[in-house]
Structure formats: structure tokens, C-alpha cells
Design an enzyme around this catalytic site. Structure first.
Site, PDB file in Angstrom:
ATOM      1  N   PRO A   2       0.826  -1.211   0.000  1.00 58.16           N
ATOM      2  CA  PRO A   2       0.000   0.000   0.000  1.00 58.16           C
ATOM      3  C   PRO A   2       0.860   1.260   0.000  1.00 58.16           C
ATOM      4  O   PRO A   2       1.886   1.331   0.667  1.00 58.16           O
ATOM      5  CB  PRO A   2      -0.801  -0.126   1.301  1.00 58.16           C
ATOM      6  CG  PRO A   2      -0.843  -1.595   1.571  1.00 58.16           C
ATOM      7  CD  PRO A   2       0.478  -2.127   1.101  1.00 58.16           C
ATOM      8  N   GLU A   3       0.432   2.241  -0.778  1.00 53.85           N
ATOM      9  CA  GLU A   3       1.200   3.473  -0.906  1.00 53.85           C
ATOM     10  C   GLU A   3       0.581   4.577  -0.059  1.00 53.85           C
ATOM     11  O   GLU A   3      -0.391   4.370   0.656  1.00 53.85           O
ATOM     12  CB  GLU A   3       1.327   3.840  -2.380  1.00 53.85           C
ATOM     13  CG  GLU A   3       1.897   2.665  -3.170  1.00 53.85           C
ATOM     14  CD  GLU A   3       2.417   3.009  -4.545  1.00 53.85           C
ATOM     15  OE1 GLU A   3       2.790   4.169  -4.795  1.00 53.85           O
ATOM     16  OE2 GLU A   3       2.465   2.086  -5.393  1.00 53.85           O
ATOM     17  N   LYS A  51       4.217   5.988   4.529  1.00 53.23           N
ATOM     18  CA  LYS A  51       3.579   4.672   4.574  1.00 53.23           C
ATOM     19  C   LYS A  51       3.436   4.151   6.005  1.00 53.23           C
ATOM     20  O   LYS A  51       3.070   2.987   6.205  1.00 53.23           O
ATOM     21  CB  LYS A  51       4.391   3.672   3.745  1.00 53.23           C
ATOM     22  CG  LYS A  51       4.511   4.028   2.271  1.00 53.23           C
ATOM     23  CD  LYS A  51       5.296   2.959   1.533  1.00 53.23           C
ATOM     24  CE  LYS A  51       5.480   3.313   0.072  1.00 53.23           C
ATOM     25  NZ  LYS A  51       6.199   2.252  -0.668  1.00 53.23           N
ATOM     26  N   ARG A 255      12.566  -3.770  -7.111  1.00 53.36           N
ATOM     27  CA  ARG A 255      11.123  -3.705  -7.312  1.00 53.36           C
ATOM     28  C   ARG A 255      10.806  -3.675  -8.803  1.00 53.36           C
ATOM     29  O   ARG A 255      11.668  -3.410  -9.639  1.00 53.36           O
ATOM     30  CB  ARG A 255      10.539  -2.442  -6.637  1.00 53.36           C
ATOM     31  CG  ARG A 255      10.676  -2.427  -5.113  1.00 53.36           C
ATOM     32  CD  ARG A 255       9.774  -3.467  -4.481  1.00 53.36           C
ATOM     33  NE  ARG A 255       9.821  -3.432  -3.023  1.00 53.36           N
ATOM     34  CZ  ARG A 255      10.616  -4.187  -2.282  1.00 53.36           C
ATOM     35  NH1 ARG A 255      11.467  -5.022  -2.859  1.00 53.36           N
ATOM     36  NH2 ARG A 255      10.579  -4.109  -0.967  1.00 53.36           N
TER      37      ARG A 255
END
Length: 295
Positions: A2-3, A51, A255
């Protein structure tokens, strides 16, 4: 993962449910916190920091105000339910925290981090973060300064570095680079207007913070909501070229980075050039990055 916009909404939901209410029960299922009981204390507020989530709890007796810090990491989430009513189905083994008030119960499930510190020591956990894109103290000039400190750095890697900007993950990395027409592996120095780029990233998160679906194209139809992220093997919505995916960063912290070779100029050094099927399609993956879809 989640950002910042998702974490911001989570903080708002927890704040609305818990703030100003006394905890009638607390169950912190974390090895270092297993004996902690916050019952009887009032929740002051919950805020996001990039975050990270910070739930601040009032002093209790001789004990000072404390902050429960949590991070969702890859799979974590917080659920808010009416106390005493059946909640959403979830694995009991995944529950990491339960905060109960007379009216509402918050359940932290598969949280990646959980800490409890005196509130005046919060900076030990989040003081390293760069300007929070959705925070009340958002400072675009400081964000630009941090971004330009290393002009030779890959733009995507800089965006993922929470010490530069707090709140960006691979979704906004892909979308911001697409809109800037640079590949994520382009050096920061290739930005024509760094201040405008910082403003773009802020605008993207701010526009999505109050809605469940992340939209960067302005088109709410499914499959047309974003330009690049998770669209490898599919035609670009702008030019029709095939969107691709490759890795950015150094393993094991690397990533996925999605990009359109037709719309975005710059290098793509970890893209092996092999054909890539659309994500989610059946069949054997055709390249190492086609099935590594971490956010």
C-alpha cells in the site's frame, strides 16, 4: 505494498473510529508487546507519515503518552468493525493487534511492523522520512532539494527512497515516470523541470487519497485507469506500443518498474527484451520480471 494514499485513508478510518474514545481492551500480538495493556487510556488520534501509521494514546497513571506505530508492508491492513458484531473473515493467526472501544474495534491483520514508543520519541521511527506527500507539513522545496542531491541516481530508485519523498511506491513510480516521459532508470538529471515533477507526484497522490481506485488517466473505466503500472504485455493507452516491466534497484530490495518504450525516453538496463505476456494471463511466464509484481 500500500502506498501513501492508501495509508492516509487507513489513518483517517482509524482516527474516526477510535479518537476521543477510551480503550476498553487492547491485544498486541507482537513478541515485544505481548504483555502491554493500553486499556483505560484514551486514543488521541491516528495520523499517517508516508507509509507509516501512528496511533497516539493518552497518558495512563504514571505512564507517559505513547504511540503505536504500524506499517502495512506487503500484506497488512487495518479493519474497523462495530464492537461485539461479527467481523470480516480473516485468519486468526494473522491478527497482530486489536484495539477495542465501546463502539468500535480496530483489528490489525498481517501487519509488517508494530512498535510502541513514548510519543515524544516518535522521531526514532519516522524521523528519517523525507517530506510527506500527504502530510500537513508538505514541503515541495525540501522534496526537490532531496531529489536533486544525487542527480546521477535512477529516477525510479529516488522515488522509492522514503528519505527523499514519503509515500511513493511502485504504482506512483510507474505513473509519474510515464507522465514525465522518462523511463524509471533515467538519471534524475534528465528531468526538464524537477519542481514540476515534484508537483506532479504530489498531485497524483492527492487526487487519489479519498477514493478506493487509483486513477491517473482520468478515465474511471476498468482497464483504463492507469497508464503503465501492471500493464506489461498490453498496448499503451497513449501510443499503442507494448508496455514492459523490468526490475529497478539492488536485490533483494529491487522492485518492478513498468514503462512504455514508445512514450518514455531513456535506458531500461534490466529489461532482457523478451516477449512479455499480460499480467494475469495463463501460461508459463516469458521473462523473469513478468511474474514479480511486488508493489
Amino acid at each position: 505494498m500500500p502506498e501513501g494514499d492508501v495509508v492516509w485513508r487507513t489513518a483517517r478510518r482509524l482516527d474516526k473510529a477510535l479518537s476521543g474514545r477510551e480503550l476498553t481492551g487492547s491485544d498486541l500480538r507482537w513478541p515485544s508487546l505481548a504483555t502491554v495493556d493500553l486499556s483505560g487510556r484514551a486514543v488521541l488520534e491516528t495520523v499517517s507519515a508516508g507509509k507509516h501509521l501512528l496511533t497516539r494514546v493518552a497518558a495512563g497513571g504514571d505512564d507517559p503518552p505513547v504511540t503505536l506505530h504500524s506499517h502495512l508492508r506487503m500484506e497488512g491492513s487495518w479493519f474497523v468493525e462495530r464492537t461485539g458484531e461479527p467481523g470480516q473473515r480473516r485468519s486468526a493467526s494473522g491478527i497482530r493487534a486489536v484495539l477495542t472501544t465501546r463502539d468500535w474495534t480496530a483489528v490489525g491483520h498481517k501487519l509488517g511492523m508494530l512498535d510502541l514508543v513514548p510519543t515524544d520519541r516518535e522521531d526514532e521511527l519516522v524521523g528519517h522520512l523525507g517530506p510527506d506527500l500527504l502530510g500537513p507539513g508538505w514541503d515541495p522545496a525540501e522534496a526537490e532539494r532531496r531529489l536533486l542531491e544525487r542527480p546521477e541516481r535512477e529516477l525510479g530508485a529516488a522515488l522509492l527512497d522514503q528519505r527523499v519523498l514519503a509515500g511513493v511506491g511502485t504504482f506512483y513510480l510507474a505513473e509519474a515516470c510515464f507522465l514525465a516521459r522518462l523511463t524509471p532508470w533515467s538519471p534524475v538529471a534528465d528531468l526538464d523541470d524537477p519542481a514540476a515533477f515534484i508537483a506532479l507526484v504530489h498531485r497524483l497522490l492527492d487526487a487519489n487519497k479519498s477514493r478506493a481506485d487509483q486513477v491517473t488517466t482520468g478515465d474511471l473505466r476498468r482497464g483504463r485507469q492507469n497508464f503503465a503500472h501492471a500493464r506489461s504485455g498490453l498496448p499503451c493507452l497513449r501510443c499503442g506500443a507494448t508496455v514492459r516491466v523490468a526490475m529497478i534497484g539492488t536485490p533483494p530490495q529491487d522492485r518492478t518498474a513498468f514503462y512504455c518504450p514508445g512514450c518514455q525516453r531513456g535506458p531500461a538496463p534490466t529489461d532482457d527484451g523478451r516477449p512479455q505476456r499480460p499480467l494475469g494471463s495463463s501460461g508459463r511466464p516469458s521473462g523473469r520480471a513478468t511474474y514479480r509484481t511486488r508493489r
